[in-house]
Structure formats: structure tokens, C-alpha cells
Design a protein around this motif. Structure first.
Motif, PDB file in Angstrom:
ATOM      1  N   GLU A  31      53.710 -46.248 -34.458  1.00 28.03           N
ATOM      2  CA  GLU A  31      54.230 -46.471 -33.103  1.00 28.03           C
ATOM      3  C   GLU A  31      53.993 -45.250 -32.222  1.00 28.03           C
ATOM      4  O   GLU A  31      53.669 -45.384 -31.040  1.00 28.03           O
ATOM      5  CB  GLU A  31      55.721 -46.788 -33.143  1.00 28.03           C
ATOM      6  CG  GLU A  31      56.048 -48.155 -33.682  1.00 28.03           C
ATOM      7  CD  GLU A  31      57.544 -48.417 -33.715  1.00 28.03           C
ATOM      8  OE1 GLU A  31      58.308 -47.709 -33.029  1.00 28.03           O
ATOM      9  OE2 GLU A  31      57.953 -49.349 -34.426  1.00 28.03           O
ATOM     10  N   ARG A  34      50.075 -45.115 -31.444  1.00 30.08           N
ATOM     11  CA  ARG A  34      49.597 -46.211 -30.594  1.00 30.08           C
ATOM     12  C   ARG A  34      50.404 -46.368 -29.312  1.00 30.08           C
ATOM     13  O   ARG A  34      49.993 -47.084 -28.413  1.00 30.08           O
ATOM     14  CB  ARG A  34      49.645 -47.525 -31.382  1.00 30.08           C
ATOM     15  CG  ARG A  34      48.674 -47.536 -32.547  1.00 30.08           C
ATOM     16  CD  ARG A  34      48.700 -48.833 -33.304  1.00 30.08           C
ATOM     17  NE  ARG A  34      48.314 -49.921 -32.426  1.00 30.08           N
ATOM     18  CZ  ARG A  34      48.834 -51.140 -32.477  1.00 30.08           C
ATOM     19  NH1 ARG A  34      49.754 -51.419 -33.354  1.00 30.08           N
ATOM     20  NH2 ARG A  34      48.431 -52.074 -31.651  1.00 30.08           N
ATOM     21  N   LYS A  36      53.001 -48.076 -28.851  1.00 26.35           N
ATOM     22  CA  LYS A  36      53.635 -49.397 -28.748  1.00 26.35           C
ATOM     23  C   LYS A  36      53.996 -49.861 -30.155  1.00 26.35           C
ATOM     24  O   LYS A  36      53.337 -49.494 -31.121  1.00 26.35           O
ATOM     25  CB  LYS A  36      52.729 -50.408 -28.055  1.00 26.35           C
ATOM     26  CG  LYS A  36      51.457 -50.729 -28.774  1.00 26.35           C
ATOM     27  CD  LYS A  36      50.659 -51.772 -28.010  1.00 26.35           C
ATOM     28  CE  LYS A  36      49.391 -52.123 -28.783  1.00 26.35           C
ATOM     29  NZ  LYS A  36      48.631 -53.167 -28.124  1.00 26.35           N
ATOM     30  N   PRO A  38      54.413 -52.247 -33.481  1.00 25.48           N
ATOM     31  CA  PRO A  38      53.557 -53.292 -34.048  1.00 25.48           C
ATOM     32  C   PRO A  38      54.164 -54.668 -33.798  1.00 25.48           C
ATOM     33  O   PRO A  38      55.374 -54.798 -33.586  1.00 25.48           O
ATOM     34  CB  PRO A  38      53.539 -52.959 -35.542  1.00 25.48           C
ATOM     35  CG  PRO A  38      54.767 -52.178 -35.784  1.00 25.48           C
ATOM     36  CD  PRO A  38      55.061 -51.444 -34.509  1.00 25.48           C
ATOM     37  N   PRO A  39      53.340 -55.683 -33.811  1.00 31.09           N
ATOM     38  CA  PRO A  39      53.877 -57.042 -33.649  1.00 31.09           C
ATOM     39  C   PRO A  39      54.875 -57.361 -34.775  1.00 31.09           C
ATOM     40  O   PRO A  39      54.703 -56.891 -35.908  1.00 31.09           O
ATOM     41  CB  PRO A  39      52.650 -57.943 -33.752  1.00 31.09           C
ATOM     42  CG  PRO A  39      51.466 -57.056 -33.640  1.00 31.09           C
ATOM     43  CD  PRO A  39      51.895 -55.682 -33.975  1.00 31.09           C
ATOM     44  N   PRO A  40      55.902 -58.137 -34.471  1.00 32.28           N
ATOM     45  CA  PRO A  40      56.900 -58.461 -35.508  1.00 32.28           C
ATOM     46  C   PRO A  40      56.286 -59.124 -36.747  1.00 32.28           C
ATOM     47  O   PRO A  40      56.737 -58.876 -37.864  1.00 32.28           O
ATOM     48  CB  PRO A  40      57.857 -59.419 -34.803  1.00 32.28           C
ATOM     49  CG  PRO A  40      57.688 -59.132 -33.350  1.00 32.28           C
ATOM     50  CD  PRO A  40      56.270 -58.688 -33.171  1.00 32.28           C
ATOM     51  N   LYS A  41      55.259 -59.931 -36.539  1.00 30.41           N
ATOM     52  CA  LYS A  41      54.621 -60.598 -37.675  1.00 30.41           C
ATOM     53  C   LYS A  41      53.948 -59.579 -38.604  1.00 30.41           C
ATOM     54  O   LYS A  41      54.036 -59.682 -39.823  1.00 30.41           O
ATOM     55  CB  LYS A  41      53.596 -61.609 -37.172  1.00 30.41           C
ATOM     56  CG  LYS A  41      53.093 -62.548 -38.219  1.00 30.41           C
ATOM     57  CD  LYS A  41      52.231 -63.632 -37.602  1.00 30.41           C
ATOM     58  CE  LYS A  41      51.851 -64.646 -38.645  1.00 30.41           C
ATOM     59  NZ  LYS A  41      51.064 -65.737 -38.085  1.00 30.41           N
ATOM     60  N   ALA A  42      53.303 -58.570 -38.040  1.00 32.84           N
ATOM     61  CA  ALA A  42      52.652 -57.535 -38.844  1.00 32.84           C
ATOM     62  C   ALA A  42      53.693 -56.689 -39.571  1.00 32.84           C
ATOM     63  O   ALA A  42      53.513 -56.337 -40.742  1.00 32.84           O
ATOM     64  CB  ALA A  42      51.773 -56.655 -37.962  1.00 32.84           C
ATOM     65  N   LYS A  43      54.772 -56.362 -38.884  1.00 36.69           N
ATOM     66  CA  LYS A  43      55.837 -55.571 -39.504  1.00 36.69           C
ATOM     67  C   LYS A  43      56.477 -56.355 -40.654  1.00 36.69           C
ATOM     68  O   LYS A  43      56.768 -55.789 -41.709  1.00 36.69           O
ATOM     69  CB  LYS A  43      56.881 -55.216 -38.447  1.00 36.69           C
ATOM     70  CG  LYS A  43      57.774 -54.103 -38.809  1.00 36.69           C
ATOM     71  CD  LYS A  43      58.631 -53.705 -37.619  1.00 36.69           C
ATOM     72  CE  LYS A  43      59.529 -52.570 -37.932  1.00 36.69           C
ATOM     73  NZ  LYS A  43      60.366 -52.177 -36.806  1.00 36.69           N
ATOM     74  N   SER A  44      56.680 -57.639 -40.472  1.00 35.26           N
ATOM     75  CA  SER A  44      57.250 -58.485 -41.513  1.00 35.26           C
ATOM     76  C   SER A  44      56.319 -58.550 -42.724  1.00 35.26           C
ATOM     77  O   SER A  44      56.763 -58.445 -43.867  1.00 35.26           O
ATOM     78  CB  SER A  44      57.507 -59.879 -40.957  1.00 35.26           C
ATOM     79  OG  SER A  44      57.922 -60.750 -41.960  1.00 35.26           O
ATOM     80  N   TRP A  45      55.029 -58.726 -42.475  1.00 34.20           N
ATOM     81  CA  TRP A  45      54.056 -58.772 -43.568  1.00 34.20           C
ATOM     82  C   TRP A  45      54.042 -57.444 -44.317  1.00 34.20           C
ATOM     83  O   TRP A  45      53.974 -57.418 -45.548  1.00 34.20           O
ATOM     84  CB  TRP A  45      52.669 -59.076 -43.014  1.00 34.20           C
ATOM     85  CG  TRP A  45      51.636 -59.133 -44.090  1.00 34.20           C
ATOM     86  CD1 TRP A  45      51.316 -60.197 -44.865  1.00 34.20           C
ATOM     87  CD2 TRP A  45      50.813 -58.052 -44.544  1.00 34.20           C
ATOM     88  NE1 TRP A  45      50.344 -59.849 -45.768  1.00 34.20           N
ATOM     89  CE2 TRP A  45      50.016 -58.545 -45.582  1.00 34.20           C
ATOM     90  CE3 TRP A  45      50.671 -56.731 -44.157  1.00 34.20           C
ATOM     91  CZ2 TRP A  45      49.096 -57.745 -46.248  1.00 34.20           C
ATOM     92  CZ3 TRP A  45      49.752 -55.942 -44.825  1.00 34.20           C
ATOM     93  CH2 TRP A  45      48.975 -56.453 -45.844  1.00 34.20           C
TER      94      TRP A  45
END
Length: 72
Positions: A31, A34, A36, A38-45
Motif C-alpha cells: 500500500e 503503490r 492505494k 489492494p482490491p478486497p478480492k486480492a487481499k482475501s485471496w
């Protein structure tokens, strides 16, 4: 012996495995670089893969301990 156990626990906890504190540090560093989140989906994965790594390691170590106990 307790001091050694605390040191080993701290070392294991800071490893860059996503479910541990080291994984959270990687997300924070990402973070910061970059600028910003990370997208929630990437963080969840990322977190789910870390839990999978940890659970696999736990099963592996438990299997080895039980096999050693049975063999002796």
C-alpha cells in the motif's frame, strides 16, 4: 528455554506468510509503495492462501510426529 521459545515464536510470526504478521507487513508495504490499497478480492485471496500454507504445514508436522511416535 522459555526465552528461546519466545524468540522462535517471534521469528515464525514475522515470516512473510499472509496469515501471519509478516504477511500483513507485506500488504502495508504494498500500500505504501503503490499509494492505494489492494482490491478486497486480492487481499482475501492473499489471506486464504496463507491459511492454506499454515494448515498444510500443521498437517505435515502432525503427521511426522504421529509417525515417529508409532515407529518407536
Amino acid at each position: 528455554m522459555a526465552y528461546l521459545s519466545v524468540i522462535v515464536l517471534a521469528f515464525i510470526n514475522i515470516l512473510p506468510i499472509p496469515a501471519l504478521d509478516g504477511g500483513h507487513l507485506i500488504i502495508i508495504l504494498n500500500e505504501g509503495i503503490r499509494r492505494k490499497p489492494p482490491p478486497p478480492k486480492a487481499k482475501s485471496w492473499f489471506n486464504r492462501s496463507g491459511w492454506a500454507i499454515l494448515l498444510t504445514f500443521i498437517v505435515f508436522v502432525s503427521h511426522n510426529d504421529i509417525a515417529r511416535w508409532i515407529a518407536s
